[in-house]
Design a protein around this motif. Structure first.
Motif, PDB file in Angstrom:
ATOM      1  N   LEU A 100     -11.409   9.217 -13.118  1.00 21.25           N
ATOM      2  CA  LEU A 100     -10.190   8.411 -13.127  1.00 21.25           C
ATOM      3  C   LEU A 100      -8.990   9.233 -12.651  1.00 21.25           C
ATOM      4  CD1 LEU A 100      -8.782   5.727 -13.801  1.00 21.25           C
ATOM      5  CD2 LEU A 100      -8.485   6.593 -16.139  1.00 21.25           C
ATOM      6  N   ALA A 101      -8.916  10.463 -13.106  1.00 23.77           N
ATOM      7  CA  ALA A 101      -7.812  11.334 -12.678  1.00 23.77           C
ATOM      8  C   ALA A 101      -7.862  11.561 -11.172  1.00 23.77           C
ATOM      9  CB  ALA A 101      -7.870  12.667 -13.428  1.00 23.77           C
ATOM     10  N   ILE A 102      -9.044  11.795 -10.642  1.00 22.97           N
ATOM     11  CA  ILE A 102      -9.186  12.038  -9.201  1.00 22.97           C
ATOM     12  C   ILE A 102      -8.833  10.789  -8.398  1.00 22.97           C
ATOM     13  CG2 ILE A 102     -10.857  12.565  -7.365  1.00 22.97           C
ATOM     14  CD1 ILE A 102     -12.289  14.363  -9.464  1.00 22.97           C
ATOM     15  N   SER A 103      -9.347   9.629  -8.815  1.00 25.36           N
ATOM     16  CA  SER A 103      -9.064   8.404  -8.057  1.00 25.36           C
ATOM     17  C   SER A 103      -7.599   7.981  -8.205  1.00 25.36           C
ATOM     18  CB  SER A 103     -10.011   7.269  -8.458  1.00 25.36           C
ATOM     19  OG  SER A 103      -9.855   6.940  -9.814  1.00 25.36           O
ATOM     20  N   THR A 104      -7.018   8.209  -9.380  1.00 29.01           N
ATOM     21  CA  THR A 104      -5.601   7.900  -9.573  1.00 29.01           C
ATOM     22  C   THR A 104      -4.742   8.784  -8.661  1.00 29.01           C
ATOM     23  OG1 THR A 104      -5.978   7.186 -11.842  1.00 29.01           O
ATOM     24  CG2 THR A 104      -3.728   7.822 -11.275  1.00 29.01           C
ATOM     25  N   LEU A 105      -5.110  10.037  -8.559  1.00 30.92           N
ATOM     26  CA  LEU A 105      -4.398  10.934  -7.655  1.00 30.92           C
ATOM     27  C   LEU A 105      -4.544  10.464  -6.207  1.00 30.92           C
ATOM     28  CD1 LEU A 105      -2.766  13.525  -7.227  1.00 30.92           C
ATOM     29  CD2 LEU A 105      -4.934  14.766  -7.128  1.00 30.92           C
ATOM     30  N   GLY A 106      -5.761  10.015  -5.856  1.00 33.07           N
ATOM     31  CA  GLY A 106      -5.986   9.485  -4.508  1.00 33.07           C
ATOM     32  C   GLY A 106      -5.091   8.302  -4.200  1.00 33.07           C
ATOM     33  N   LEU A 107      -4.895   7.428  -5.178  1.00 30.63           N
ATOM     34  CA  LEU A 107      -4.006   6.278  -4.986  1.00 30.63           C
ATOM     35  C   LEU A 107      -2.534   6.700  -5.009  1.00 30.63           C
ATOM     36  CD1 LEU A 107      -5.801   3.618  -7.214  1.00 30.63           C
ATOM     37  CD2 LEU A 107      -5.587   3.573  -4.711  1.00 30.63           C
ATOM     38  N   ALA A 108      -2.216   7.679  -5.835  1.00 33.06           N
ATOM     39  CA  ALA A 108      -0.822   8.107  -5.978  1.00 33.06           C
ATOM     40  C   ALA A 108      -0.280   8.762  -4.712  1.00 33.06           C
ATOM     41  CB  ALA A 108      -0.686   9.059  -7.157  1.00 33.06           C
ATOM     42  N   VAL A 109      -1.131   9.385  -3.932  1.00 32.97           N
ATOM     43  CA  VAL A 109      -0.646  10.059  -2.722  1.00 32.97           C
ATOM     44  C   VAL A 109      -0.399   9.083  -1.569  1.00 32.97           C
ATOM     45  CG1 VAL A 109      -1.707  12.259  -3.325  1.00 32.97           C
ATOM     46  CG2 VAL A 109      -2.939  10.669  -1.835  1.00 32.97           C
ATOM     47  N   LEU A 110      -0.846   7.852  -1.724  1.00 35.96           N
ATOM     48  CA  LEU A 110      -0.598   6.858  -0.685  1.00 35.96           C
ATOM     49  C   LEU A 110       0.871   6.443  -0.700  1.00 35.96           C
ATOM     50  CD1 LEU A 110      -3.687   4.493  -1.107  1.00 35.96           C
ATOM     51  CD2 LEU A 110      -3.295   6.146   0.723  1.00 35.96           C
ATOM     52  N   PRO A 111       1.404   6.138   0.463  1.00 37.70           N
ATOM     53  CA  PRO A 111       2.792   5.676   0.487  1.00 37.70           C
ATOM     54  C   PRO A 111       2.912   4.299  -0.185  1.00 37.70           C
ATOM     55  CG  PRO A 111       1.808   5.573   2.685  1.00 37.70           C
ATOM     56  CD  PRO A 111       0.813   6.231   1.782  1.00 37.70           C
ATOM     57  N   SER A 112       4.078   4.024  -0.697  1.00 34.81           N
ATOM     58  CA  SER A 112       4.331   2.737  -1.342  1.00 34.81           C
ATOM     59  C   SER A 112       4.049   1.602  -0.364  1.00 34.81           C
ATOM     60  CB  SER A 112       5.793   2.687  -1.799  1.00 34.81           C
ATOM     61  OG  SER A 112       6.057   1.462  -2.421  1.00 34.81           O
ATOM     62  N   GLY A 113       3.368   0.576  -0.824  1.00 40.64           N
ATOM     63  CA  GLY A 113       3.053  -0.570   0.023  1.00 40.64           C
ATOM     64  C   GLY A 113       1.879  -0.329   0.963  1.00 40.64           C
ATOM     65  N   ALA A 114       1.043   0.656   0.663  1.00 39.37           N
ATOM     66  CA  ALA A 114      -0.128   0.928   1.502  1.00 39.37           C
ATOM     67  C   ALA A 114      -1.043  -0.294   1.525  1.00 39.37           C
ATOM     68  CB  ALA A 114      -0.886   2.139   0.977  1.00 39.37           C
ATOM     69  N   SER A 115      -1.763  -0.452   2.600  1.00 43.69           N
ATOM     70  CA  SER A 115      -2.648  -1.610   2.752  1.00 43.69           C
ATOM     71  C   SER A 115      -3.840  -1.517   1.801  1.00 43.69           C
ATOM     72  CB  SER A 115      -3.163  -1.681   4.190  1.00 43.69           C
ATOM     73  OG  SER A 115      -4.061  -0.614   4.442  1.00 43.69           O
ATOM     74  N   ALA A 116      -4.473  -2.645   1.588  1.00 47.24           N
ATOM     75  CA  ALA A 116      -5.678  -2.684   0.752  1.00 47.24           C
ATOM     76  C   ALA A 116      -6.771  -1.815   1.365  1.00 47.24           C
ATOM     77  CB  ALA A 116      -6.159  -4.126   0.593  1.00 47.24           C
ATOM     78  N   THR A 117      -6.834  -1.765   2.678  1.00 44.27           N
ATOM     79  CA  THR A 117      -7.827  -0.922   3.361  1.00 44.27           C
ATOM     80  C   THR A 117      -7.570   0.546   3.061  1.00 44.27           C
ATOM     81  OG1 THR A 117      -8.058  -2.556   5.121  1.00 44.27           O
ATOM     82  CG2 THR A 117      -8.822  -0.315   5.605  1.00 44.27           C
ATOM     83  N   ALA A 118      -6.315   0.963   3.118  1.00 38.50           N
ATOM     84  CA  ALA A 118      -5.966   2.352   2.810  1.00 38.50           C
ATOM     85  C   ALA A 118      -6.314   2.679   1.357  1.00 38.50           C
ATOM     86  CB  ALA A 118      -4.487   2.600   3.074  1.00 38.50           C
ATOM     87  N   GLU A 119      -6.058   1.752   0.443  1.00 33.92           N
ATOM     88  CA  GLU A 119      -6.402   1.974  -0.959  1.00 33.92           C
ATOM     89  C   GLU A 119      -7.912   2.106  -1.135  1.00 33.92           C
ATOM     90  OE1 GLU A 119      -4.569  -1.290  -3.061  1.00 33.92           O
ATOM     91  OE2 GLU A 119      -2.701  -0.158  -3.334  1.00 33.92           O
ATOM     92  N   LEU A 120      -8.689   1.234  -0.465  1.00 35.52           N
ATOM     93  CA  LEU A 120     -10.145   1.326  -0.567  1.00 35.52           C
ATOM     94  C   LEU A 120     -10.656   2.653  -0.022  1.00 35.52           C
ATOM     95  CD1 LEU A 120     -11.463  -2.257   0.297  1.00 35.52           C
ATOM     96  CD2 LEU A 120     -11.731  -1.011  -1.842  1.00 35.52           C
ATOM     97  N   ILE A 121     -10.117   3.099   1.099  1.00 32.48           N
ATOM     98  CA  ILE A 121     -10.527   4.391   1.666  1.00 32.48           C
ATOM     99  C   ILE A 121     -10.190   5.520   0.692  1.00 32.48           C
ATOM    100  CG2 ILE A 121     -10.050   6.064   3.511  1.00 32.48           C
ATOM    101  CD1 ILE A 121      -9.750   3.603   5.393  1.00 32.48           C
ATOM    102  N   ALA A 122      -9.012   5.464   0.092  1.00 35.89           N
ATOM    103  CA  ALA A 122      -8.606   6.499  -0.865  1.00 35.89           C
ATOM    104  C   ALA A 122      -9.552   6.555  -2.062  1.00 35.89           C
ATOM    105  CB  ALA A 122      -7.171   6.258  -1.335  1.00 35.89           C
TER     106      ALA A 122
END
Length: 152
Positions: A100-122
């Protein structure tokens, strides 16, 4: 004249799992992991339509982590019955928190308003790393036969 008997012994488990045991466990771990990853991605995608991505990630990961630990307990490590189940799931919970910590960090580094595709890749990349860490924890600690025999 006395006769001395020498009993051969296996290498110490502290040096790591035997290659044969590791090669038997990896395919099962991969199947369980792939199944849980697909379930996680479907849940994350569905939940992120109605929840913020961090909440969707947490809920999807918690749900699949419980199933993952139960499936790996049975199919990858051959542990059946209730004996030690609470300890095993607590160990799985620790592995979940790391993931959870790793995936949360992956999402946190994305810019605000990132696409659903970018979130899935992260989350896919983060979960790949978390999966490797999870296997190491399950193999070396949670389902380690030497540690299980001292706690049950």
């Amino acid at each position: 004249m006395s006769v001395m008997t020498v009993t051969p012994h296996a290498p110490a488990a502290a040096s790591g799992p035997a290659p044969a045991a590791l090669s038997r466990r990896l395919p099962s771990y991969a199947v369980v992991g792939a199944s849980c990853t697909v379930a996680y991605l479907v849940l994350f995608w569905a939940l992120s339509a109605i929840l913020p991505s961090m909440a969707a990630n947490t809920l999807a990961m918690l749900t699949t982590a419980i199933a993952n630990t139960a499936a790996n307990r049975r199919f990858t490590f051959g542990v059946t019955g209730r004996a030690g189940a609470v300890r095993d799931h607590l160990g799985g919970l620790i592995a979940f928190l790391i993931g959870l910590a790793i995936s949360t960090l992956g999402l946190a580094v994305l810019p605000s308003g990132a696409s659903a595709t970018a979130e899935l890749i992260a989350v896919i990349l983060a979960n790949g790393l978390a999966s490797a860490i999870r296997f190491a924890l399950l193999q070396g600690w949670v389902f380690n036969p030497r540690l299980r025999s001292t706690t049950h």
